[in-house]
Design a protein around this motif. Structure first.
Motif, PDB file in Angstrom:
ATOM      1  N   LEU A 473       0.804  -1.216   0.000  1.00  0.00           N
ATOM      2  CA  LEU A 473       0.000   0.000   0.000  1.00  0.00           C
ATOM      3  C   LEU A 473       0.836   1.265   0.000  1.00  0.00           C
ATOM      4  CD1 LEU A 473      -2.666  -1.066   2.678  1.00  0.00           C
ATOM      5  CD2 LEU A 473      -2.793  -1.319   0.178  1.00  0.00           C
ATOM      6  N   HIS A 474       1.991   1.203   0.668  1.00  0.00           N
ATOM      7  CA  HIS A 474       2.789   2.425   0.806  1.00  0.00           C
ATOM      8  C   HIS A 474       4.223   2.057   1.172  1.00  0.00           C
ATOM      9  CE1 HIS A 474       3.381   6.726   1.411  1.00  0.00           C
ATOM     10  NE2 HIS A 474       3.954   6.478   2.568  1.00  0.00           N
ATOM     11  N   ALA A 475       5.164   2.824   0.642  1.00  0.00           N
ATOM     12  CA  ALA A 475       6.585   2.667   0.969  1.00  0.00           C
ATOM     13  C   ALA A 475       7.146   4.020   1.361  1.00  0.00           C
ATOM     14  CB  ALA A 475       7.352   2.097  -0.216  1.00  0.00           C
ATOM     15  N   SER A 476       7.845   4.069   2.486  1.00  0.00           N
ATOM     16  CA  SER A 476       8.425   5.337   2.934  1.00  0.00           C
ATOM     17  C   SER A 476       9.746   5.067   3.628  1.00  0.00           C
ATOM     18  CB  SER A 476       7.474   6.080   3.878  1.00  0.00           C
ATOM     19  OG  SER A 476       7.221   5.306   5.043  1.00  0.00           O
ATOM     20  N   LEU A 477      10.553   6.106   3.744  1.00  0.00           N
ATOM     21  CA  LEU A 477      11.822   6.036   4.464  1.00  0.00           C
ATOM     22  C   LEU A 477      11.656   6.790   5.772  1.00  0.00           C
ATOM     23  CD1 LEU A 477      14.892   5.263   4.394  1.00  0.00           C
ATOM     24  CD2 LEU A 477      15.292   7.563   3.449  1.00  0.00           C
ATOM     25  N   LEU A 478      11.892   6.111   6.890  1.00  0.00           N
ATOM     26  CA  LEU A 478      11.755   6.779   8.176  1.00  0.00           C
ATOM     27  C   LEU A 478      12.710   7.965   8.250  1.00  0.00           C
ATOM     28  CD1 LEU A 478      11.444   3.788  10.708  1.00  0.00           C
ATOM     29  CD2 LEU A 478       9.645   5.028   9.478  1.00  0.00           C
ATOM     30  N   GLY A 479      12.157   9.100   8.648  1.00  0.00           N
ATOM     31  CA  GLY A 479      12.938  10.325   8.725  1.00  0.00           C
ATOM     32  C   GLY A 479      12.816  11.204   7.507  1.00  0.00           C
ATOM     33  N   ALA A 480      12.199  10.688   6.436  1.00  0.00           N
ATOM     34  CA  ALA A 480      12.024  11.463   5.198  1.00  0.00           C
ATOM     35  C   ALA A 480      10.549  11.800   5.008  1.00  0.00           C
ATOM     36  CB  ALA A 480      12.536  10.678   4.002  1.00  0.00           C
ATOM     37  N   GLU A 481      10.296  12.890   4.337  1.00  0.00           N
ATOM     38  CA  GLU A 481       8.916  13.278   4.050  1.00  0.00           C
ATOM     39  C   GLU A 481       8.431  12.592   2.776  1.00  0.00           C
ATOM     40  OE1 GLU A 481       8.663  17.484   3.834  1.00  0.00           O
ATOM     41  OE2 GLU A 481       9.210  17.818   5.933  1.00  0.00           O
ATOM     42  N   GLY A 482       7.155  12.252   2.759  1.00  0.00           N
ATOM     43  CA  GLY A 482       6.573  11.661   1.563  1.00  0.00           C
ATOM     44  C   GLY A 482       6.919  10.189   1.411  1.00  0.00           C
ATOM     45  N   GLY A 483       6.486   9.637   0.277  1.00  0.00           N
ATOM     46  CA  GLY A 483       6.703   8.232   0.010  1.00  0.00           C
ATOM     47  C   GLY A 483       7.916   7.990  -0.874  1.00  0.00           C
ATOM     48  N   LEU A 484       8.190   6.716  -1.117  1.00  0.00           N
ATOM     49  CA  LEU A 484       9.284   6.310  -1.986  1.00  0.00           C
ATOM     50  C   LEU A 484       8.723   5.705  -3.271  1.00  0.00           C
ATOM     51  CD1 LEU A 484      11.640   4.483   0.552  1.00  0.00           C
ATOM     52  CD2 LEU A 484      11.971   6.772  -0.411  1.00  0.00           C
ATOM     53  N   GLN A 485       9.460   5.872  -4.337  1.00  0.00           N
ATOM     54  CA  GLN A 485       9.099   5.204  -5.590  1.00  0.00           C
ATOM     55  C   GLN A 485       9.508   3.736  -5.480  1.00  0.00           C
ATOM     56  OE1 GLN A 485      10.852   7.246  -8.905  1.00  0.00           O
ATOM     57  NE2 GLN A 485       9.784   9.169  -8.505  1.00  0.00           N
ATOM     58  N   TRP A 486       8.634   2.846  -5.971  1.00  0.00           N
ATOM     59  CA  TRP A 486       8.923   1.419  -5.914  1.00  0.00           C
ATOM     60  C   TRP A 486       8.338   0.708  -7.122  1.00  0.00           C
ATOM     61  CZ3 TRP A 486       4.624  -1.775  -5.765  1.00  0.00           C
ATOM     62  CH2 TRP A 486       3.426  -1.189  -5.349  1.00  0.00           C
ATOM     63  N   GLN A 487       8.897  -0.444  -7.396  1.00  0.00           N
ATOM     64  CA  GLN A 487       8.419  -1.250  -8.522  1.00  0.00           C
ATOM     65  C   GLN A 487       8.555  -2.726  -8.161  1.00  0.00           C
ATOM     66  OE1 GLN A 487      10.725  -0.902 -12.107  1.00  0.00           O
ATOM     67  NE2 GLN A 487       9.271  -2.050 -13.368  1.00  0.00           N
ATOM     68  N   GLN A 488       7.443  -3.453  -8.277  1.00  0.00           N
ATOM     69  CA  GLN A 488       7.473  -4.891  -8.028  1.00  0.00           C
ATOM     70  C   GLN A 488       7.890  -5.619  -9.302  1.00  0.00           C
ATOM     71  OE1 GLN A 488       6.523  -6.783  -4.927  1.00  0.00           O
ATOM     72  NE2 GLN A 488       7.880  -8.035  -6.192  1.00  0.00           N
ATOM     73  N   THR A 489       8.924  -6.445  -9.193  1.00  0.00           N
ATOM     74  CA  THR A 489       9.397  -7.223 -10.329  1.00  0.00           C
ATOM     75  C   THR A 489       9.417  -8.704  -9.947  1.00  0.00           C
ATOM     76  OG1 THR A 489      11.748  -7.222  -9.738  1.00  0.00           O
ATOM     77  CG2 THR A 489      10.907  -5.282 -10.920  1.00  0.00           C
ATOM     78  N   GLU A 490       9.688  -9.544 -10.924  1.00  0.00           N
ATOM     79  CA  GLU A 490       9.801 -10.969 -10.636  1.00  0.00           C
ATOM     80  C   GLU A 490      10.940 -11.239  -9.658  1.00  0.00           C
ATOM     81  OE1 GLU A 490       8.007 -13.526 -11.498  1.00  0.00           O
ATOM     82  OE2 GLU A 490       6.609 -12.560 -12.894  1.00  0.00           O
TER      83      GLU A 490
END
Length: 535
Positions: A473-490
């Motif tokens: 549902l969501h990916a973020s880096l603790l200590g950073a604002e906003g979310g992270l870009q991510w991509q699900q691959t095989e």
């Protein structure tokens, strides 16, 4: 009025009667355990109230004992290595032994600086141990700022000097030296701060610690000085020609350990490496302690280094770790110092990065980190140690949610770097890469903690087979604002970090799924015996 002790041959009978009637006597307000101790029975396993759920055998203990949730949640504790040995502050806390070992640097140093051991022995350091600047509340405030959740001071080290108000050991910090109940003061300050209080006892090792002083003219040969213990001859108990503990040593261990339990109600008791040489007595201690904890309605922990099943106590690795995800919670004890546990003048400390990365690695494998500091003889903590603690605290303020209250995932991590394992293996910092990732979980959240920074990382453990029908549902880096870009691959989950590095040491990625990810797979946890290297 003091009750006169009965003859030795009648003590077991009297003690048995007392313990069988303990529940009724406790209700009547009679100090049952005090009477049992007057009868000389420190082999009792029932609590003063008569609770006897735990018996001194591993099967019984394993069936009834549960490692408390507070320990599983805490992850990070502080160990306080402080005593008379902080006065010479020469090499390490084993100065007390080594100053009587002919041919050692400590022996030569002592003779040169203080004189021969028959003129100036270890006992003569006690008046110089004043702790005049000791402030328990100030210490605990520092520990809390460092992110510590439990506090474990040494109640008595191998040197035989009790840091508490002992009725059995006249060589104690109330009668001599500081003239303070150090353990009592730290217990009050720790619990007032909302932290868990425990303690350590090294009383057993005192039985041989000073035996070197029996081989040449020294004050150790004066048997009236009980500080120097039984003076048992031989090498370390683990050696082929090692010390053989006697029944009297076992009884002494139980007597002093019962006192610590009865007076201070610690929620953790930590022991050094030789308690497996008195297993029958130690099992009695376990039963007595755990029965008392039922009365206190508190979860308690015992730490031993080897020789006991992992479901009857929490195994501890000295200055090291394991390379496996463990089925049962365990603990590493290590030091801020590179060369000592106690304070020494010519010392150097580990980098905060070294300790933080070790903490992450340990927690991912179902472990806790117990980190030692060594205060000075005057009761102050060296600035270098303070800086390390505060830097760890700063990291935990940002990333603590990926540590505290977490549980291990189905695997501890991934990456090319395999750190050293086993006791005494953490002296050098491991050079981790961005591909070295450690996992922790909390509900539907998986934390992937990268042990170095990188522009992008591929979390191979989160391939499609592992993720299955779980939805990220969501990916973020603790200590950073906003979310992270991510991509699900095989091959796995590809994460893009922010353009600018945020934080230090290790970087916690918070991955929120709609369900626990990987729950359909068997965890890689194992139950292995713990070992201990040469001290």
């Amino acid at each position: 009025m003091k009750i006169k002790s009965p003859p030795a041959k009648t003590r077991p009978v009297i003690a048995s009667i007392i313990l069988r009637a303990s529940a009724l006597l406790a209700l009547a307000g009679i100090p049952v355990h005090a009477l049992a101790q007057e009868a000389g029975d420190f082999n009792a396993t029932a609590s003063p109230k008569g609770t006897a759920v735990f018996q001194p055998d591993w099967k019984n203990i394993g069936e009834h004992y549960q490692i408390p949730e507070w320990f599983k949640d805490a992850k990070f504790g502080i160990f306080i290595c402080w005593g008379v040995y902080s006065v010479p502050a020469a090499t390490n806390e084993w100065y007390a032994r080594n100053m009587y070992q002919r041919g050692t640097p400590d022996f030569r140093y002592h003779v040169k600086k203080y004189g021969t051991q028959d003129k100036f022995g270890y006992k003569d350091f006690i008046p110089l141990f004043k702790a005049e600047k000791f402030d328990a509340t100030e210490w605990v405030a520092l520990f809390k700022e460092a992110g510590v959740k439990y506090v474990i001071p040494i109640a008595e080290h191998h040197d035989g000097f009790a840091m508490y108000d002992s009725d059995h050991n006249p060589w104690n910090s109330v009668k001599m030296g500081p003239k303070k109940d150090i353990i009592g003061l730290l217990k009050t300050a720790t619990e007032n701060a909302g932290l868990i209080f425990g303690l350590s006892s090294h009383r057993l090792e005192n039985s041989f610690f000073f035996n070197g002083g029996m081989t040449f003219p020294s004050d150790v040969q004066d048997k009236s000085i009980s500080l120097y213990g039984f003076r048992l001859p031989g090498a370390y108990p683990d050696k082929p020609n090692g010390v053989k503990y006697t029944p009297a040593v076992s009884e002494d261990f139980l007597k002093h350990t019962h006192e610590l339990i009865d007076k201070y109600q610690p929620q953790l008791i930590w022991f050094d490496w030789t308690v497996d040489h008195i297993t029958p007595a130690f099992n009695k201690f376990l039963a007595y302690y755990y029965n008392n904890a039922l009365d206190w309605k508190k979860g308690v922990v015992v730490n031993a280094k080897k020789g006991f099943p992992n479901n009857v106590q929490v195994s501890d690795i000295e200055r090291g770790a394991t390379n496996a995800l463990m089925k049962y919670p365990w603990q590493t004890d290590t030091s801020v110092s590179k060369r000592s546990w106690g304070y020494v003048r010519a010392d150097s400390t580990k980098r905060p990065r070294h300790i933080v990365r070790n903490l992450v690695d340990i927690v991912s494998k179902n472990g806790n980190l117990l980190l030692a500091i060594g205060p000075k003889a005057d009761g102050t903590i060296a600035d270098g140690q303070k800086k390390v603690l505060l830097a760890i605290g700063d990291w935990l303020k940002v990333n603590g949610e990926a540590i505290y209250g977490t549980r291990p995932w189905i695997k501890f991590g991934e990456g090319p770097t395999i750190g050293k394992s086993g006791a005494f293996s953490d002296g050098r910092e491991t050079a981790f890469t961005k591909e070295d990732i450690r996992f922790t979980t909390k509900g539907n959240v998986l934390y992937a903690i990268a042990l170095n920074w990188g522009d992008t990382i591929l979390i191979k453990s989160l391939n499609k087979k592992t993720v299955a029908d779980a939805k990220l549902l969501h990916a973020s880096l603790l200590g950073a604002e906003g979310g992270l870009q991510w991509q699900q691959t095989e091959e796995g989950l590809r994460i893009t970090f922010p353009g600018k590095q945020i934080g230090d040491y290790a970087y916690a990625i918070k991955l929120t799924f709609d369900k626990p990810v990987g729950a359909h797979l068997e965890p890689e946890s194992v139950d292995l015996p713990f070992l201990h290297g040469d001290p």
